[in-house]
Design a protein around this motif. Structure first.
Motif, short mmCIF file in Angstrom:
data_model
loop_
_atom_site.label_atom_id
_atom_site.label_comp_id
_atom_site.label_asym_id
_atom_site.label_seq_id
_atom_site.Cartn_x
_atom_site.Cartn_y
_atom_site.Cartn_z
N ASN A 188 -5.35 11.76 6.14
CA ASN A 188 -6.50 11.86 7.14
C ASN A 188 -7.03 13.41 6.03
O ASN A 188 -7.86 14.24 6.55
N ASN A 189 -6.30 13.41 4.98
CA ASN A 189 -7.58 14.39 3.63
C ASN A 189 -7.68 13.65 2.62
O ASN A 189 -6.57 12.46 2.42
N GLU A 190 -8.10 14.35 1.61
CA GLU A 190 -8.72 13.40 -0.60
C GLU A 190 -7.11 13.44 -0.95
O GLU A 190 -6.66 11.89 -0.89
N ASP A 191 -7.20 14.05 -1.09
CA ASP A 191 -5.26 13.49 -1.33
C ASP A 191 -3.91 12.71 -0.39
O ASP A 191 -3.64 12.25 -1.36
N THR A 192 -3.60 13.06 0.46
CA THR A 192 -3.27 12.12 0.78
C THR A 192 -3.29 10.31 1.07
O THR A 192 -2.81 9.73 0.97
N LYS A 193 -4.95 10.55 1.06
CA LYS A 193 -5.83 9.06 0.99
C LYS A 193 -5.19 8.21 -0.34
O LYS A 193 -4.74 7.64 -0.32
N GLN A 194 -5.45 9.09 -1.91
CA GLN A 194 -5.75 9.10 -2.37
C GLN A 194 -4.15 8.63 -2.82
O GLN A 194 -3.51 7.80 -3.73
N GLU A 195 -3.26 9.57 -2.61
CA GLU A 195 -1.61 9.28 -3.45
C GLU A 195 -0.92 7.67 -2.59
O GLU A 195 -0.73 7.08 -3.05
N TYR A 196 -1.62 7.51 -1.17
CA TYR A 196 -1.15 6.20 -0.51
C TYR A 196 -1.65 5.64 -1.33
O TYR A 196 -1.12 4.11 -1.41
N GLN A 197 -3.01 5.19 -1.61
CA GLN A 197 -3.91 4.59 -2.11
C GLN A 197 -3.02 4.21 -3.45
O GLN A 197 -3.32 3.14 -4.22
N ASN A 198 -2.66 5.29 -4.25
CA ASN A 198 -1.59 4.79 -5.66
C ASN A 198 -0.62 4.05 -5.23
O ASN A 198 -0.19 3.32 -6.13
N LEU A 199 0.58 4.30 -3.96
CA LEU A 199 1.39 3.51 -3.82
C LEU A 199 0.81 1.88 -3.27
O LEU A 199 1.63 1.50 -3.71
N ILE A 200 -0.08 2.02 -3.27
CA ILE A 200 -0.95 0.00 -2.93
C ILE A 200 -0.61 -0.44 -4.05
O ILE A 200 -0.05 -1.48 -4.20
N GLN A 201 -1.60 0.11 -5.21
CA GLN A 201 -1.45 -0.31 -6.13
C GLN A 201 -0.27 0.08 -7.24
O GLN A 201 -0.21 -1.52 -7.83
N ILE A 202 0.51 0.31 -7.01
CA ILE A 202 2.55 0.86 -7.57
C ILE A 202 2.93 -1.19 -6.86
O ILE A 202 3.14 -1.58 -7.92
N ILE A 203 2.42 -0.90 -6.09
CA ILE A 203 3.01 -2.40 -4.65
C ILE A 203 3.06 -3.18 -5.57
O ILE A 203 3.24 -3.86 -5.52
N LYS A 204 1.73 -3.01 -5.38
CA LYS A 204 0.74 -5.09 -5.65
C LYS A 204 0.91 -5.44 -7.15
O LYS A 204 1.99 -5.97 -7.41
N ASP A 205 0.79 -4.04 -8.17
CA ASP A 205 1.08 -4.16 -9.45
C ASP A 205 3.25 -5.56 -9.70
O ASP A 205 3.12 -5.97 -10.12
N ILE A 206 3.90 -4.59 -9.14
CA ILE A 206 5.08 -4.75 -9.17
C ILE A 206 5.25 -6.21 -8.60
O ILE A 206 6.23 -7.12 -9.20
N CYS A 207 4.49 -6.30 -7.22
CA CYS A 207 4.79 -7.74 -6.89
C CYS A 207 4.75 -9.22 -7.82
O CYS A 207 4.70 -10.51 -8.12
N ASP A 208 3.14 -8.38 -8.59
CA ASP A 208 2.54 -9.88 -9.34
C ASP A 208 3.70 -9.72 -10.70
O ASP A 208 3.67 -10.82 -10.61
N GLN A 209 3.65 -8.70 -11.62
CA GLN A 209 5.09 -9.38 -12.27
C GLN A 209 6.33 -9.67 -11.87
O GLN A 209 6.32 -10.64 -12.88
N TYR A 210 6.58 -9.24 -10.07
CA TYR A 210 7.63 -10.60 -10.34
C TYR A 210 7.46 -11.80 -9.31
O TYR A 210 8.39 -11.60 -8.89
N ASN A 211 6.74 -12.45 -8.87
CA ASN A 211 5.85 -12.80 -8.66
C ASN A 211 6.39 -13.36 -6.73
O ASN A 211 7.12 -13.88 -6.41
#
Length: 631
Positions: A188-211
């Motif tokens: 519910n604040n900018e810091d936690t929202k940004q942290e959450y979006q960073n986690l989303i991007q990390i997961i997507k990058d790893i999923c792409d890397q390992y198909n």
């Protein structure tokens, strides 16, 4: 100077502007009427120096009376310090959730008496609340341990604690009903929202890397569990695994992806994670990825086919619904069940936010799924979680839909004005009825091989099948009504909808009391032979819209019926307030009436306006009329 308690202040706020009854106050604050009256007497003693008092008027209730010398400043001076109305749980359910949340995050003992004081409830009320808290924690294999002179604390596996935290802090707090996954209230604040979006991007990058393929919902669900894990690890609350588990996972693609994930998290958060966390993340990735083939042993394959054959036999025996020819359903089950069993065994459940909506919409498929889950539990020794139940339900509903499509209604079109007009009418019908449940045939001569005949001129001969004469532009609506009539032509609602199968204003303060009183009603009306014990009770499903559905799995109900029951007072069931109980039963579970009855009931239950109308008017005749409109 005496200060009001939080509960006294809440009462004062409720009666400041208009008359309100003691019963309404008691329901809102979830306390007895006697407690309300006692509190009002105490409030009057405290606020009398401000020249105001709470008065009562017969038939209207309570109101705050202000005298000529009323002093607002003096009144406010009696308000409790640091009162935050939004953070004080008012209802029974809110208090249960509040305590569960607190117990899940504290790392010390806490006394029940202190919790009671914190919530401003009596010791007697607290006993019932704690009973519910224990039951809810049991679903996550967590126990409440009590130590004399110290208090209580939650004991259980760390992974199970995280699962409970995800449920009660995140998934129960979605901002909107569309389940937009990026809008969790916890971020519910900018810091936690940004942290959450960073986690989303990390997961997507790893999923792409390992198909590794995941749905958007699974990606967001994984991000929530990672977010929780990070915070738990900062408090040194780690997942522990033994060497055998490590050896099992070390050569898997999911573990390699998890190591990459841990490496990214360690750099992102600047701390080190033990190998147990890598295994934990690997299990999550495995449980959430989409696969096109299973790698299972020959024994697992044999167990799987045995399970599916038993499911088909059970469903055919119970409902006369034959799945043996549905190769697509079978293929989906072969892919789905092994991973589902693995998720259930490791407690890595994929949450299903739409499960109740789908159970309400697809009542017949819900019955099939319950039969399937009974077999799965027997074969694999696991209880199918409500979320996993919801995913199985979708596969069974697809099978039901396909079964309907294999037997579409045949519509014959006879035009006496030439082929161009016949083509035009056929196209209009096809555009209006896009479902494949209807097949349209352009014919030159009428016979009885069709379900419905549509003609541009009056037919002289008599035929067994119904027909429609196109006389104006309203013919499409006539077709629609006639098709529904044909679909339900053998369903006589009067057989199942009777006033004796209806109860209004059933008493009960808790889920247990309501359930017991419901069985008492059935027993008094001789609809069941005896009050069932714990092992023979109906399965009960929350359907949303304030409705629970009783399914007669053990065939204790003696008559065919659709039973409807409204509650005198809304009661929290497992997840929400419930105001309506329903039960569907046909003489033979495998007759087609059950399917059609379920379709009608589902349509009614899905209509909030009709449900609220019943609760407001409490009229059996109006309810019956509304139900027939769903035919």
């Amino acid at each position: 100077m005496d200060l009001l308690t939080v509960r006294q202040y809440q009462i004062l706020e409720m009666i400041s502007d208009a008359f309100i009854t003691a019963e309404t106050i008691s329901e809102h604050l979830d306390v007895s009427i006697r407690t309300v009256k006692s509190e009002i007497a105490k409030i009057n003693e405290i606020i009398k120096d401000a020249d105001c008092k709470i008065i009562s008027k017969s038939g209207k209730g309570y109101l705050l009376y202000k005298g000529e010398g009323f002093n607002q400043t003096l009144l406010v001076s009696h308000y409790p310090e640091k009162y935050d109305n939004d953070n004080i749980p008012n209802s029974y359910y809110e208090r249960v959730i509040y305590i569960i949340k607190k117990l899940l995050v504290i790392d010390y003992h806490i006394k029940v008496e202190d919790l009671a004081d914190e919530l401003f409830v009596s010791r007697a009320s607290m006993a019932q609340i704690m009973k519910d808290v224990r039951q809810r924690l049991t679903k996550y294999r967590l126990k409440l341990i009590s130590r004399p002179n110290y208090g209580i604390f939650v004991q259980g596996d760390e992974a199970d604690k995280r699962l409970a935290i995800a449920e009660y802090f995140f998934h129960d707090n979605l901002v909107n009903e569309d389940y937009q996954l990026e809008t969790y209230k916890m971020f519910n604040n900018e810091d936690t929202k940004q942290e959450y979006q960073n986690l989303i991007q990390i997961i997507k990058d790893i999923c792409d890397q390992y198909n590794i393929e995941m749905s958007d919902y699974s990606v967001h669900n994984l991000a929530v569990h990672i977010y929780i894990a990070i915070r738990r690890c900062t408090l040194y609350d780690y997942v522990k695994v033994d060497d055998n588990v490590i050896a099992k996972w070390q050569n898997t693609i999911e573990f390699k992806a998890a190591l990459k994930l841990v490496d990214a998290l360690e750099k992102h958060c600047n701390f080190l994670l033990p190998i147990g966390e890598s295994i934990y993340f690997a299990q999550h990735i495995r449980s959430k990825r989409i696969i096109e083939s299973n790698h299972i042993t020959s024994k697992q394959e044999a167990d799987l086919h045995k399970c599916l054959n038993l499911i088909m036999a059970e469903i055919n025996n119970n409902f006369g619904f034959n799945l043996t020819q549905d190769s697509e359903w079978y293929r989906y089950m072969v892919l789905h069940i092994p991973l589902m069993i693995e998720r259930l065994q490791t407690h890595m459940i994929i949450r299903n936010p739409l499960v109740k909506d789908n159970m309400r919409r697809y009542l017949f498929a819900t019955k099939l799924t319950h039969s399937a889950c009974e077999v799965i539990s027997q074969i694999y020794g696991v209880d199918v979680d409500i979320n996993e139940f919801g995913y199985l339900l979708l596969y069974f509903n697809l099978a039901v839909t396909r079964f309907e499509l294999t037997k579409p209604l045949k519509i014959a079109l006879l035009s006496g004005r030439g082929r161009p007009e016949a083509v035009m009418i056929a196209n209009e019908i096809k555009e209006r009825f896009t479902s494949h449940k209807y097949q349209i045939y352009e014919i030159d001569k009428i016979d009885d091989n069709y379900d419905l005949i549509i003609s541009t001129y009056r037919v002289k001969e008599e035929y067994d099948c119904p027909y429609i004469i196109i006389s104006d532009d309203n013919y499409l609506e006539q077709i629609h009504e006639k098709l529904l009539e044909i679909r339900y032509k053998d369903l006589d609602l009067d057989t199942y909808i009777k006033e004796e199968y209806c109860t209004f204003m059933l008493d009960g303060e808790t889920k247990e009391e309501v359930e017991n009183n419901f069985y008492q009603e059935l027993y008094k009306k001789q609809l069941i032979k005896e009050i069932p014990d714990e092992y023979n009770k109906c399965l009960v499903d929350e359907l949303g819209n304030g409705i629970v559905h009783f399914q007669d799995s053990y065939r204790i109900v003696r008559k065919s019926m659709f039973y409807i029951c409204t509650l005198k007072k809304p009661v929290y069931w497992d997840k929400e307030l419930v105001r309506v109980l329903i039960l569907t039963k046909t003489k033979k579970e495998h007759d087609k009436d059950l399917y059609n009855l379920c379709r009608v009931v589902s349509k009614w239950a899905n209509d909030k306006i009709k449900v609220n109308k019943l609760l407001k008017n409490l009229s059996f005749e109006e309810f019956k009329k509304d139900l027939k409109e769903k035919l």
